[in-house]
Enzyme design. Structure first.
Site, PDB file in Angstrom:
ATOM      1  CG  ASP A  94      68.982 -25.441 -16.260  1.00  0.00           C
ATOM      2  OD1 ASP A  94      68.373 -24.734 -15.436  1.00  0.00           O
ATOM      3  OD2 ASP A  94      70.088 -25.130 -16.740  1.00  0.00           O
ATOM      4  CG  HIS A 145      67.791 -23.527 -20.633  1.00  0.00           C
ATOM      5  ND1 HIS A 145      68.992 -22.919 -20.360  1.00  0.00           N
ATOM      6  CD2 HIS A 145      68.024 -24.872 -20.588  1.00  0.00           C
ATOM      7  CE1 HIS A 145      69.919 -23.841 -20.151  1.00  0.00           C
ATOM      8  NE2 HIS A 145      69.367 -25.046 -20.295  1.00  0.00           N
ATOM      9  CG  HIS A 149      69.196 -27.122 -24.556  1.00  0.00           C
ATOM     10  ND1 HIS A 149      70.204 -28.047 -24.535  1.00  0.00           N
ATOM     11  CD2 HIS A 149      69.230 -26.503 -23.349  1.00  0.00           C
ATOM     12  CE1 HIS A 149      70.823 -28.007 -23.354  1.00  0.00           C
ATOM     13  NE2 HIS A 149      70.254 -27.072 -22.620  1.00  0.00           N
ATOM     14  CG  HIS A 250      69.592 -30.659 -15.470  1.00  0.00           C
ATOM     15  ND1 HIS A 250      70.691 -30.573 -14.623  1.00  0.00           N
ATOM     16  CD2 HIS A 250      69.905 -29.909 -16.570  1.00  0.00           C
ATOM     17  CE1 HIS A 250      71.617 -29.819 -15.177  1.00  0.00           C
ATOM     18  NE2 HIS A 250      71.171 -29.404 -16.358  1.00  0.00           N
TER      19      HIS A 250
END
Length: 305
Positions: A94, A145, A149, A250
């Site tokens: 991510d 994503h 964010h 991540h």
């Protein structure tokens, strides 16, 4: 008259003996392939490969044990694309791409010949376009994503979330040629309200969560061993409830520099990225030794829970 009949009978017996050969049956067998030969020489239907055999091989060796998963044909809408099936794990990364750590993650994946899915943030994509090209070229998955964010921005309303998601899809479409509808909500699916879920469904988006965490975003930092055991123990728990492990790791938000105080929040974040890089090969090796194959997340990926 009787002698003549006897002579005629003898004549026909002699004639029949001349036309029959004891080698005839053997020759027929050599010209007619056995059932095994027919199976071996039969060509598969156009565009498809033969199913893997479950019997002994022709050289007498036994097939691989049933506990070890085989790669089987899985047809997709893009054509006859063959992906691993069976005992699957999903590696997901991510918040990237990150100019310092995403290339190192890609190097490790290439070394072990495994695939992963990168849940990318639109603003980081714009800073690292060459990494998106590399991810696609290597056959890894790309998922949405959001663009920013930014929790305060995206969770302000269903429309705000959808707009931010669409902005990321627009950026990715430059590389994919089509909208990217597989997405992961920042913070997880539990942040999606019921009205937002309905909007996303109507817009064709498909949410992907996780069920195994590496703990590599702990604000206190995480060591190499902690990340490794978080994943391995998490996979073991998921196996017991008969789910496929979807592993949350991540590569991290993009960074302009690594020159920061070691004990600052950013310093600990950078150090944990380094520990992830160190843990990743061992994670892959351990899961491979347990019979796992690695698949790319798509709309057919089983739900995390």
């Amino acid at each position: 008259m009787t002698k003549k009949l006897i002579l005629v009978a003898l004549f026909f017996l002699i004639l029949a003996g001349c036309t029959w050969s004891p080698h005839h049956t053997a020759m027929e067998k050599t010209l007619s392939p056995t059932a095994g030969d027919q199976e071996a020489t039969t060509q598969p239907p156009s565009g498809k490969e033969p199913e893997p055999s479950t019997s002994s091989t022709r050289d007498g060796k036994s097939p691989a044990p049933a506990s070890i998963p085989r790669a089987e044909a899985k047809e997709t809408t893009a054509g006859n694309v063959y992906q691993p099936t069976g005992k699957l794990a999903y590696l997901t990364f991510d918040d990237g791409p990150n100019r310092f750590f995403t290339p190192r993650v890609l190097d490790i994946l290439a070394k072990y010949k495994v695939k992963a899915t990168f849940m990318v943030v639109g603003k980081n994509v714009e800073q690292n376009k060459e990494l998106i090209q590399r991810i696609i070229a290597a056959g890894h998955g790309l998922a949405n994503h959001t663009y920013s964010h930014d929790y305060k921005k995206i969770y302000r309303s269903p429309d705000a979330f959808l707009a931010d998601l669409q902005a990321c899809s627009n950026v990715l479409q430059e590389f994919t040629g089509e909208p990217v509808k597989i997405f992961r909500a920042p913070g997880g699916p539990e942040n999606l309200s019921k009205p937002l879920r309905e909007k996303l469904r109507q817009s064709g988006y498909h949410s992907v969560g996780w069920n195994v965490v590496g703990g590599d975003t702990d604000s206190r930092g995480a060591t190499t061993d902690q990340i490794y055991w978080n994943v391995i123990n998490g996979v073991s728990r998921i196996e017991k409830i008969h789910r496929s492990p979807i592993i949350l790791l991540h590569d991290g938000a993009d960074l302009s520099t690594l020159e920061v105080p070691a004990n600052s929040p950013t310093g600990r974040y950078i150090q944990t990225r380094q520990h992830l890089i160190e843990a990743l090969p061992k994670i892959i090796e351990t899961l491979q030794s347990e019979g796992y194959q690695f698949a790319v997340v798509d709309e057919n990926t089983p739900p995390a829970w």
